[in-house]
Design an enzyme around this catalytic site. Structure first.
Site, PDB file in Angstrom:
ATOM      1  N   TYR A  31    -133.021 -98.001  65.197  1.00  0.00           N
ATOM      2  CA  TYR A  31    -132.742 -97.007  64.288  1.00  0.00           C
ATOM      3  C   TYR A  31    -133.508 -95.709  64.224  1.00  0.00           C
ATOM      4  CZ  TYR A  31    -132.629 -94.627  59.770  1.00  0.00           C
ATOM      5  OH  TYR A  31    -132.792 -93.585  58.680  1.00  0.00           O
ATOM      6  N   SER A 113    -137.253 -87.081  52.404  1.00  0.00           N
ATOM      7  CA  SER A 113    -135.834 -87.354  52.676  1.00  0.00           C
ATOM      8  C   SER A 113    -135.206 -87.885  51.406  1.00  0.00           C
ATOM      9  CB  SER A 113    -135.559 -88.328  53.654  1.00  0.00           C
ATOM     10  OG  SER A 113    -134.038 -88.818  53.477  1.00  0.00           O
ATOM     11  N   GLN A 134    -135.844 -83.016  50.753  1.00  0.00           N
ATOM     12  CA  GLN A 134    -134.716 -82.676  51.482  1.00  0.00           C
ATOM     13  C   GLN A 134    -133.642 -83.247  50.869  1.00  0.00           C
ATOM     14  OE1 GLN A 134    -133.182 -85.601  53.325  1.00  0.00           O
ATOM     15  NE2 GLN A 134    -131.478 -84.295  53.621  1.00  0.00           N
ATOM     16  N   TYR A 136    -129.698 -84.468  49.958  1.00  0.00           N
ATOM     17  CA  TYR A 136    -128.365 -84.870  50.386  1.00  0.00           C
ATOM     18  C   TYR A 136    -127.649 -84.979  48.961  1.00  0.00           C
ATOM     19  CZ  TYR A 136    -129.193 -86.291  55.175  1.00  0.00           C
ATOM     20  OH  TYR A 136    -129.309 -86.441  56.454  1.00  0.00           O
ATOM     21  N   THR A 162    -129.930 -80.149  53.918  1.00  0.00           N
ATOM     22  CA  THR A 162    -129.102 -80.641  55.513  1.00  0.00           C
ATOM     23  C   THR A 162    -127.778 -80.377  55.417  1.00  0.00           C
ATOM     24  OG1 THR A 162    -131.236 -82.149  55.708  1.00  0.00           O
ATOM     25  CG2 THR A 162    -129.347 -82.351  57.154  1.00  0.00           C
ATOM     26  N   ARG A 171    -124.076 -94.136  65.675  1.00  0.00           N
ATOM     27  CA  ARG A 171    -125.098 -94.601  66.426  1.00  0.00           C
ATOM     28  C   ARG A 171    -124.840 -95.989  66.800  1.00  0.00           C
ATOM     29  NH1 ARG A 171    -128.465 -92.235  61.862  1.00  0.00           N
ATOM     30  NH2 ARG A 171    -127.394 -90.208  61.595  1.00  0.00           N
ATOM     31  N   LYS A 260    -131.511 -76.501  56.796  1.00  0.00           N
ATOM     32  CA  LYS A 260    -131.717 -77.566  58.030  1.00  0.00           C
ATOM     33  C   LYS A 260    -130.432 -77.737  58.726  1.00  0.00           C
ATOM     34  CE  LYS A 260    -134.070 -81.781  59.593  1.00  0.00           C
ATOM     35  NZ  LYS A 260    -133.163 -82.904  59.507  1.00  0.00           N
ATOM     36  N   HIS A 284    -130.282 -82.673  64.198  1.00  0.00           N
ATOM     37  CA  HIS A 284    -130.712 -83.945  63.484  1.00  0.00           C
ATOM     38  C   HIS A 284    -131.208 -84.892  64.654  1.00  0.00           C
ATOM     39  CE1 HIS A 284    -129.528 -85.558  59.318  1.00  0.00           C
ATOM     40  NE2 HIS A 284    -129.982 -86.612  59.856  1.00  0.00           N
ATOM     41  N   ARG A 287    -128.633 -87.049  66.349  1.00  0.00           N
ATOM     42  CA  ARG A 287    -128.026 -88.249  65.700  1.00  0.00           C
ATOM     43  C   ARG A 287    -126.740 -87.911  64.992  1.00  0.00           C
ATOM     44  NH1 ARG A 287    -132.479 -91.748  64.610  1.00  0.00           N
ATOM     45  NH2 ARG A 287    -131.823 -92.421  62.501  1.00  0.00           N
TER      46      ARG A 287
END
Ligand SMILES: Cc1cc2nc3c(=O)[nH]c(=O)nc-3n(C[C@H](O)[C@H](O)[C@H](O)COP(=O)(O)O)c2cc1C
Length: 393
Positions: A31, A113, A134, A136, A162, A171, A260, A284, A287
């Site tokens: 991960y 995060s 950060q 989201y 972000t 992934r 970002k 990122h 990713r």
């Protein structure tokens, strides 16, 4: 643990990566380590630093190397912040707190995060240095607003928005390792993937003593409390940040905003027009969209487009202090590192993060001395040669 992190056993970030691989279950290590699709951008982020070569000024004595800088007016002992890394609590008990503490003690910044396991108030209290939040929009606007208010009153000094996560990147390693099944599947579907956890008893003991599967402590859903851990791909898809969102975010957050995920001059200009005080040239860590340019390659275009109207930071592929120097030569004010410290956290908790920062700092001092440059603030284009193709773009 600290003794195993000493030189010569651990001399580089690659050594910390090896130790992390040995301590963490495969699903957790991959991960951290993995990227999207064919991992082309992930590899290129690191490789591109080889394209830029130094032009040292030899026979110059620089007895003291001054690493200090300011970012958004805040003093840092070195031009380094820890990037937002979701789920750090899975790497080590109370992972976000221990990482923030190590960053603060070293004079580096820390970015928490949204998708973290520790309460933002606890993370802020753990660090004596600058801490950023950060964002989201997982859970919706009201949930994000509440988190911003908490972050503001806890003393987070900047908001990092972000913008490169319209959907989660694919992934492949996570899918193959059964990340989804382990995180929320039925016991039956989990079964084939459990041996990788049992193979790492030291990690498992820490994980269980820290409460097992973390919740998203800062995504507080109305009437439900902290959001349970789940495959967050769907949640991200429902909560894409758009330029229009920057308007209400700007109203809700009175401090500086950092955008970002900027990779082009167009997005950089747009970020500045929406009032961002800083941008992070970032993909990122390879990713998200595989096949985008490595960040160092995108940096000159962004620096030119921003034209001094905001601070420019960079992340992606930083594994050595020399990489930091190259990014600064090309116009970054400071860098963020993700995996470099996440490997340290996975290898040995706070001591591992401290060692990661120490490695980068020592590298950077040596690089400055060998360049004949007394201070990071004096690094500029004259210290590097770029491939001729770069000059044409
Ligand atoms: C395990 C992991 C989790 C991440 N989680 C987040 C996140 O929650 N939010 C975010 O903006 N970026 C996240 N990132 C991206 C980092 O902030 C950063 O852009 C990237 O790691 C830089 O590349 P590097 O790892 O080569 O230093 C994550 C990166 C990693 C490796």
């Amino acid at each position: 643990m600290a003794r195993t992190l000493d030189p010569p056993r651990v001399l580089s970030i690659a050594d910390l990566r090896d130790l992390a691989r040995r301590r963490l279950p495969r699903v957790v290590f991959d991960y951290i380590d993995g990227g999207a699709d064919g991992e082309v951008t992930l590899r290129e982020n690191c490789r591109v630093f080889d394209d830029v070569t130094f032009r040292p000024r030899n026979a110059v004595a620089t007895p003291a190397s001054d690493l200090r800088t300011t970012v958004l007016g805040l003093p840092l002992e070195l031009p380094l912040l820890l990037a937002p890394v979701g789920s750090s609590r899975m790497f080590y008990p109370r992972g976000e707190e221990v990482a923030a503490r190590a960053a603060g003690a070293a004079g580096a910044g820390y970015t928490l995060s949204t998708l973290s396991g520790c309460r933002l108030e606890d993370v802020k209290a753990a660090s004596q240095g600058p801490v950023w939040y950060q964002l989201y929009l997982v859970g919706g606007h009201d949930v994000a607003r509440a988190a911003m208010e908490r972050a503001k009153s806890a003393g987070f000094s900047a908001l990092v928005v972000t913008i490169d996560t319209a959907v989660a990147g694919q992934r492949e390693r996570d899918a193959k390792n059964g990340a989804k099944q382990l995180l929320g599947g039925s016991p039956w579907s989990m079964l084939p993937y459990l041996p990788q956890l049992l193979a790492r008893p030291r990690w498992l003991a820490g994980y269980l003593s820290d409460g097992g599967l973390m919740k998203f402590a800062n995504v507080v859903l109305p009437g439900q409390g902290p959001m349970p851990y789940a495959d967050i791909a769907a949640a991200l898809e429902e909560s894409t940040v758009c330029w229009q969102d920057l308007r209400w975010i700007r109203e809700a957050w009175t401090g500086p905003i950092v955008i970002k995920g900027v990779l082009t001059g167009e997005d950089a200009r747009r970020a500045v027009e929406t009032g961002a005080e800083a941008v992070v040239v970032s993909n990122h860590g390879g990713r998200q969209l595989d096949g985008v340019s490595p960040t160092l390659r995108a940096l000159p275009e962004v620096v030119a487009a921003v034209a001094g109207r905001a601070e420019v930071l960079l992340d992606g592929g930083i594994r050595r202090g020399g990489d930091i120097a190259k990014a600064l030569c090309l116009g970054a004010r400071a860098v963020l590192v993700g995996r470099a410290y996440a490997y340290g956290l996975g290898a040995g908790g706070g001591a591992g993060v401290t060692r990661a920062i120490q490695i980068l700092r020592t590298d950077l001092v040596r690089t400055l001395k060998l360049l004949g440059c007394p201070a990071v603030r004096e690094l500029d284009r004259s210290y590097v040669d770029l491939p001729t193709a770069w000059g044409r773009s």
